[in-house]
Design a protein around this motif. Sequence first.
Motif, PDB file in Angstrom:
ATOM      1  N   VAL A 190       9.852  -1.738  -5.733  1.00  0.00           N
ATOM      2  CA  VAL A 190      10.064  -1.036  -4.464  1.00  0.00           C
ATOM      3  C   VAL A 190       8.975  -1.411  -3.460  1.00  0.00           C
ATOM      4  O   VAL A 190       9.244  -1.673  -2.287  1.00  0.00           O
ATOM      5  CB  VAL A 190      10.098   0.478  -4.679  1.00  0.00           C
ATOM      6  CG1 VAL A 190      10.055   1.222  -3.345  1.00  0.00           C
ATOM      7  CG2 VAL A 190      11.330   0.888  -5.458  1.00  0.00           C
ATOM      8  N   CYS A 191       7.725  -1.480  -3.969  1.00  0.00           N
ATOM      9  CA  CYS A 191       6.631  -1.841  -3.060  1.00  0.00           C
ATOM     10  C   CYS A 191       6.838  -3.249  -2.509  1.00  0.00           C
ATOM     11  O   CYS A 191       6.602  -3.503  -1.314  1.00  0.00           O
ATOM     12  CB  CYS A 191       5.291  -1.771  -3.808  1.00  0.00           C
ATOM     13  SG  CYS A 191       4.807  -0.090  -4.270  1.00  0.00           S
ATOM     14  N   GLY A 192       7.345  -4.145  -3.351  1.00  0.00           N
ATOM     15  CA  GLY A 192       7.600  -5.504  -2.868  1.00  0.00           C
ATOM     16  C   GLY A 192       8.746  -5.557  -1.877  1.00  0.00           C
ATOM     17  O   GLY A 192       8.694  -6.284  -0.877  1.00  0.00           O
ATOM     18  N   LEU A 193       9.785  -4.825  -2.159  1.00  0.00           N
ATOM     19  CA  LEU A 193      10.936  -4.831  -1.249  1.00  0.00           C
ATOM     20  C   LEU A 193      10.587  -4.247   0.113  1.00  0.00           C
ATOM     21  O   LEU A 193      11.064  -4.726   1.155  1.00  0.00           O
ATOM     22  CB  LEU A 193      12.094  -4.038  -1.865  1.00  0.00           C
ATOM     23  CG  LEU A 193      12.772  -4.674  -3.089  1.00  0.00           C
ATOM     24  CD1 LEU A 193      13.768  -3.699  -3.700  1.00  0.00           C
ATOM     25  CD2 LEU A 193      13.479  -5.977  -2.688  1.00  0.00           C
ATOM     26  N   LEU A 194       9.768  -3.193   0.114  1.00  0.00           N
ATOM     27  CA  LEU A 194       9.430  -2.538   1.367  1.00  0.00           C
ATOM     28  C   LEU A 194       8.152  -3.070   2.005  1.00  0.00           C
ATOM     29  O   LEU A 194       7.779  -2.636   3.101  1.00  0.00           O
ATOM     30  CB  LEU A 194       9.283  -1.022   1.135  1.00  0.00           C
ATOM     31  CG  LEU A 194      10.533  -0.281   0.661  1.00  0.00           C
ATOM     32  CD1 LEU A 194      10.219   1.190   0.411  1.00  0.00           C
ATOM     33  CD2 LEU A 194      11.655  -0.429   1.667  1.00  0.00           C
ATOM     34  N   HIS A 195       7.472  -3.986   1.259  1.00  0.00           N
ATOM     35  CA  HIS A 195       6.236  -4.583   1.776  1.00  0.00           C
ATOM     36  C   HIS A 195       5.165  -3.512   2.026  1.00  0.00           C
ATOM     37  O   HIS A 195       4.490  -3.514   3.053  1.00  0.00           O
ATOM     38  CB  HIS A 195       6.509  -5.381   3.069  1.00  0.00           C
ATOM     39  CG  HIS A 195       7.556  -6.432   2.913  1.00  0.00           C
ATOM     40  ND1 HIS A 195       7.369  -7.584   2.141  1.00  0.00           N
ATOM     41  CD2 HIS A 195       8.821  -6.495   3.406  1.00  0.00           C
ATOM     42  CE1 HIS A 195       8.476  -8.327   2.177  1.00  0.00           C
ATOM     43  NE2 HIS A 195       9.370  -7.685   2.951  1.00  0.00           N
ATOM     44  N   TYR A 196       5.039  -2.613   1.074  1.00  0.00           N
ATOM     45  CA  TYR A 196       4.014  -1.585   1.124  1.00  0.00           C
ATOM     46  C   TYR A 196       3.276  -1.574  -0.215  1.00  0.00           C
ATOM     47  O   TYR A 196       3.832  -1.957  -1.270  1.00  0.00           O
ATOM     48  CB  TYR A 196       4.633  -0.198   1.324  1.00  0.00           C
ATOM     49  CG  TYR A 196       4.933   0.168   2.751  1.00  0.00           C
ATOM     50  CD1 TYR A 196       3.998   0.876   3.491  1.00  0.00           C
ATOM     51  CD2 TYR A 196       6.133  -0.174   3.340  1.00  0.00           C
ATOM     52  CE1 TYR A 196       4.271   1.234   4.802  1.00  0.00           C
ATOM     53  CE2 TYR A 196       6.413   0.172   4.659  1.00  0.00           C
ATOM     54  CZ  TYR A 196       5.470   0.883   5.380  1.00  0.00           C
ATOM     55  OH  TYR A 196       5.732   1.237   6.676  1.00  0.00           O
ATOM     56  N   ARG A 197       2.031  -1.113  -0.163  1.00  0.00           N
ATOM     57  CA  ARG A 197       1.322  -0.823  -1.393  1.00  0.00           C
ATOM     58  C   ARG A 197       1.721   0.580  -1.857  1.00  0.00           C
ATOM     59  O   ARG A 197       2.128   1.426  -1.057  1.00  0.00           O
ATOM     60  CB  ARG A 197      -0.190  -0.881  -1.171  1.00  0.00           C
ATOM     61  CG  ARG A 197      -0.711  -2.287  -0.838  1.00  0.00           C
ATOM     62  CD  ARG A 197      -2.222  -2.295  -0.772  1.00  0.00           C
ATOM     63  NE  ARG A 197      -2.705  -1.284   0.163  1.00  0.00           N
ATOM     64  CZ  ARG A 197      -3.996  -0.966   0.306  1.00  0.00           C
ATOM     65  NH1 ARG A 197      -4.916  -1.578  -0.428  1.00  0.00           N
ATOM     66  NH2 ARG A 197      -4.365  -0.036   1.171  1.00  0.00           N
ATOM     67  N   ALA A 198       1.559   0.806  -3.142  1.00  0.00           N
ATOM     68  CA  ALA A 198       1.956   2.103  -3.701  1.00  0.00           C
ATOM     69  C   ALA A 198       1.189   3.247  -3.047  1.00  0.00           C
ATOM     70  O   ALA A 198       1.760   4.302  -2.744  1.00  0.00           O
ATOM     71  CB  ALA A 198       1.739   2.114  -5.220  1.00  0.00           C
ATOM     72  N   ASP A 199      -0.100   3.033  -2.788  1.00  0.00           N
ATOM     73  CA  ASP A 199      -0.888   4.092  -2.159  1.00  0.00           C
ATOM     74  C   ASP A 199      -0.419   4.378  -0.732  1.00  0.00           C
ATOM     75  O   ASP A 199      -0.462   5.524  -0.267  1.00  0.00           O
ATOM     76  CB  ASP A 199      -2.374   3.703  -2.139  1.00  0.00           C
ATOM     77  CG  ASP A 199      -2.969   3.665  -3.531  1.00  0.00           C
ATOM     78  OD1 ASP A 199      -2.341   4.268  -4.442  1.00  0.00           O
ATOM     79  OD2 ASP A 199      -4.024   3.041  -3.715  1.00  0.00           O
TER      80      ASP A 199
END
Length: 366
Positions: A35-44
């Motif tokens: 999900v983090c890769g798909l949305l280009h966000y870090r988990a934090d």
Amino acid sequence: MMMDQSGSSRSARPVQQGILIAGKDGHILSADETVCGLLHYRADDLYGQSLWALIGYHPGPPCDETLKHRSQAVVLPRPGLPAFVVTLSTLSLAQQELFVCTIRLQEEQAEDRVGFLASAVDALQRAKAEMQLSLDKEKEVNQLKTRFVSLASHEFRTPLSSIQLSAALVERYYDRLDRDQVFRHLHKIRLAVGALTEILEDFLCLEKMNSGSIAPVYEQVDLPLFCRGLVSEMKLQAKPGQEMVYDHEGEQTCLVTDKKLLRHCLLNLLSNAIKYSPENLPVRLTTRFSGPHCEIDIADQGLGIPLADQAGLFEPFFRAHNVMDIQGTGLGLNIVRRYTELMNGSIRFQSEEHRGTLFTLSFPVR
């Protein structure tokens, strides 16, 4: 060749899927690496953000429904958990656009269908109401026709028979009758003609009102002078010993009204008071100005109106059961009420059987 293989490899690349968890308020609690890769966000960075802002759609309350958007987010409630488990997957650009267009088309079609159905339901309800109104009017007309036939068979027959009998007696015995006897028969003929004329005038008034061809013509009227003239006129119809009494209360005397319509109302009520009262009892007409209103009372001490008949008193062709043997059309009070309302007035009454009746007309003072 390498490019073809590379393109083929990219087209055959499997769909990536990830899972995140969001609270009931729509804020992200956790997300996996996919999900983090798909949305280009870090988990934090994802923690605490609005899920609805990220996927570009807010369902509105309640939030327990399956959602889809261009990133193919599927939100499924998990029983017993105060959160949503969200599966997020990649789609090709063409699939994304096709999905968005499909959703929009479905929403527009649904709105159109709902609007069409609502319009159709409204049209059906209006048609039903109009049909019911037409049926009610037709039923009322049929009832009026039935009452008219019954009335005509009785009310017209009596004066016509009186005219025929008096005319035949004068014609057959004119050489044997003295002057008083001839005049007595002529008087009976005049009374019968007057009764027929009254019936026809009532029907004419009713027809004019139903067609909407009557409109008040206002003028200033000296009310006491006007009423004294009516009382003098009605004394000729009074029974033996019936005294016609008129009183005016207060200093104000002028009323702006339709003189013709008011005359018809008062003559009708005075005529009824005389007709339904015994001999040797007075009929009273009283006028007064009370604040913004002018009130006119017509009181008698006659038969009175039975309580069971009072509700239908102003209906056309209605007659109380205790006056059926007295000549009348049953139209007079209906006409009086409608004339009074045409002049922006109102009519009320108080009555007790064998104790008399009081009618009160009230008009605004202009």
